[in-house]
Design an enzyme around this catalytic site. Sequence first.
Site, mmCIF file in Angstrom:
data_model
loop_
_atom_site.group_PDB
_atom_site.id
_atom_site.type_symbol
_atom_site.label_atom_id
_atom_site.label_comp_id
_atom_site.label_asym_id
_atom_site.label_seq_id
_atom_site.Cartn_x
_atom_site.Cartn_y
_atom_site.Cartn_z
ATOM 1 C CB SER A 43 -9.443 0.269 0.052
ATOM 2 O OG SER A 43 -8.674 0.374 -1.112
ATOM 3 C CG ASN A 45 -13.879 1.355 -4.520
ATOM 4 O OD1 ASN A 45 -14.227 0.300 -4.011
ATOM 5 N ND2 ASN A 45 -12.864 2.063 -4.067
ATOM 6 C CB VAL A 60 -6.256 -12.797 -6.450
ATOM 7 C CG1 VAL A 60 -6.595 -11.568 -5.598
ATOM 8 C CG2 VAL A 60 -4.814 -12.721 -6.931
ATOM 9 C CB THR A 67 -5.049 2.723 22.791
ATOM 10 O OG1 THR A 67 -4.393 2.986 24.019
ATOM 11 C CG2 THR A 67 -4.751 3.852 21.816
ATOM 12 C CB ILE A 91 -9.904 0.742 16.364
ATOM 13 C CG1 ILE A 91 -8.550 0.560 15.674
ATOM 14 C CG2 ILE A 91 -10.473 2.131 16.135
ATOM 15 C CD1 ILE A 91 -8.631 0.540 14.170
ATOM 16 C CG HIS A 112 -5.379 3.628 1.022
ATOM 17 N ND1 HIS A 112 -4.971 2.355 0.701
ATOM 18 C CD2 HIS A 112 -6.698 3.683 0.725
ATOM 19 C CE1 HIS A 112 -6.000 1.668 0.219
ATOM 20 N NE2 HIS A 112 -7.060 2.457 0.217
ATOM 21 N N PRO A 126 -0.258 4.212 18.349
ATOM 22 C CG PRO A 126 -1.083 5.693 19.939
ATOM 23 C CD PRO A 126 -0.760 5.588 18.481
ATOM 24 C CG ASP A 127 -5.197 1.118 18.124
ATOM 25 O OD1 ASP A 127 -5.206 0.346 19.096
ATOM 26 O OD2 ASP A 127 -6.087 1.954 17.910
ATOM 27 C CG ASP A 163 -2.297 0.554 0.950
ATOM 28 O OD1 ASP A 163 -2.362 1.780 0.825
ATOM 29 O OD2 ASP A 163 -3.278 -0.204 0.864
#
Length: 701
Positions: free
Chosen positions: A368, A289, A306, A213, A215, A197, A171-172, A163
Amino acid sequence: MARRSALLYLPLLASLALPSSAHALVVVPDPTPDPTEPPAISTHLPGEPTVAGTPIPGRVLVGMQWGHSVSELTAAGETVSKEILNLGVAVVAVPVGTENAALKRLGALPGVEYAEKDRQVVALRIPSDTYYGSNQWNLTLDGAPNAWDITTGGTGVTIAIVDTGIDSTHPDLSGKVLSGYNATTGTTGIPTDTDGHGTHVSGIAAATGDNGTGIAGVSWGARILPVKVLGRNGVGSDSDVADGVQWAADHGANIINMSLGDSAYSSTSDRAVQYAWNQGCLIVAAAGNDYQNGNPTSYPAALSHVIGVGALNDSGLRASYSNTGSYVSVTAPGGDPSSNQDNNKRHWIFSTWPRSLGSSYAMLAGTSQATPQVSGLAALIWSENPSLTNAQVRDAIQSTAVPPTGVSGKTNSYGYGRVDFGKALLSVSQQSTVQAPSLILTSPASLAVVGGTISIMGTVEGDSLASFEVQYGVGSSPSTWTTLGTAQTSPVTAGKLADWQTQNTGDGRYTLRILAADTSGQQSASALVAVDIDNTLPTVTLSSPVANSFQSGMVAVTGTVSDSHPGTVRVEWGTGSDPTTWYAVPNAIWPAGSDQPLAQWDTTGLNGGVYSLRVIATDQAGNTRQVTSTFKLNLVPGDLNGDGKTTIVDAILALRAAAGILTPTEQQIAAGDLAPSPTPDGRLDISDVLKILLLVLGEGV
């Protein structure tokens, strides 16, 4: 394995007010504010780039045929700006505006399989105003709490996020990001995310859960391997994507997430995906999209092997933008905002954001965002049952997917249906009650060059083993398999599994595997091993010394040695026309072209007479060919008249030849060409006359 209440793992996020005006992106402050964190800000980013599939000026991708290398392009005068290792692909620089002509020229070169334009790819998100909000409704729709009751994901699984890079100190995400690769610069390390992204996608797949913290990602323990192939605004190239995928496959990735794509097929991307699959990776890509813009096929999602992921809205129906087609494998929540001003937080996917861009969290929507949920699920599956192959993980995801009410079977809109984390984990957890046999191929090695009859070596063992067989298929991604010998039932530890008479197949790329059945009837396969079969003998010619010629001093050995898999060359000499003993000429080399030097043979000190010289070439598969030449060494240096001694008569003959009065024979030149020493110059001149006079006077050469 410990079981904990899934509700403990759902992050508690603060209720946030909506701004009075919206921009293309609205970042969200941390649910637990950090006094050092910048205040919530609104930052405008450009809309979704419309450059997907656009050719990149001045660049052409060239894929080489089996047995040929990128170096042949350089030798042909082409400018290779980059080579994608292990794929046999080169990025060739051409003058801007000549790309079409270059495709024809390059495609016609010997050894070239294809030439195609290098095209832009983009991150597949829906650009929009995002709003303050923190409800991860998508994980409930996915059935994540049921899966987390089984496992929250181990650290032994690595997800490559191909990406825009990553904020590794978030933090996550902190502590779980590995050293990665920046394909846009060819450098290793942790690539910085200047777009957002890649960080957003990484958090969806594998943000740390239950840490108080932000999510929770899908797989809390999975490691993240960041591979940067897209720059700011999420734009990149087919060549960088292929380079990144190949690098990830070679550096420990179990799962490769590609929330990107374009509408143009790329042979180079296809090579990279098939390479990664053969390395045992699971590849997951966004389906696109652009349903409302003509619904084009999206690549790499549409490539074989894939998992193409479509997006759902919060009602579990296909999102209005999500592409459809036979390549859609499964669907997952991606959000479906009605407009940039849609203030319903259930229409967006909430995840991590680079703090350098103004805050720690943001909301986006698109295929995405659906894709990393499937990658995270694959990480949970492998954590629960590490013995599964990539094909078995893919099958577990697809076979447990839930189609919409009233829909049965695979469809172009939903694939096999919405992924169900709990059902998928239960299916592989039940499989894990019977430990799959251990299947290891040790010889031949991956990408080895082999020929003749070879022994397939390895290990097949385990209490659940019922039977196994060794199979081979044509190419790197076989669609059919042929069994070597017959099925066996006895375990083998570091021993021979089968014999393979490769001379009964054509030369080319083949792939080996072990297929085993356990006592419960389940089948499992080993990692694939690709090999190159070569049963063609090298081409060997000897251009000098010419047969039956006269030689002396330093003899230049030249010729042609060629093979699709160059190996070693030996040059040897012996006495007589049929020697029983041969001696090595040192420093022999495999030449780079036709009629090139092979070795230099110093005959100084040898007696005159008949000698033989032979060249022996052996390629990497062990195929050997040799050629032999017989010639004569002059008996006495300077003996032009052949009477066995050097006298004033020989000096006079040499003088006449140097003056052009006498045309010397080949034998006379070989005998009298003594200067400059030790390399003859192929003629008789006054320097040679002086050398012969010194011999007559007993002064030696």
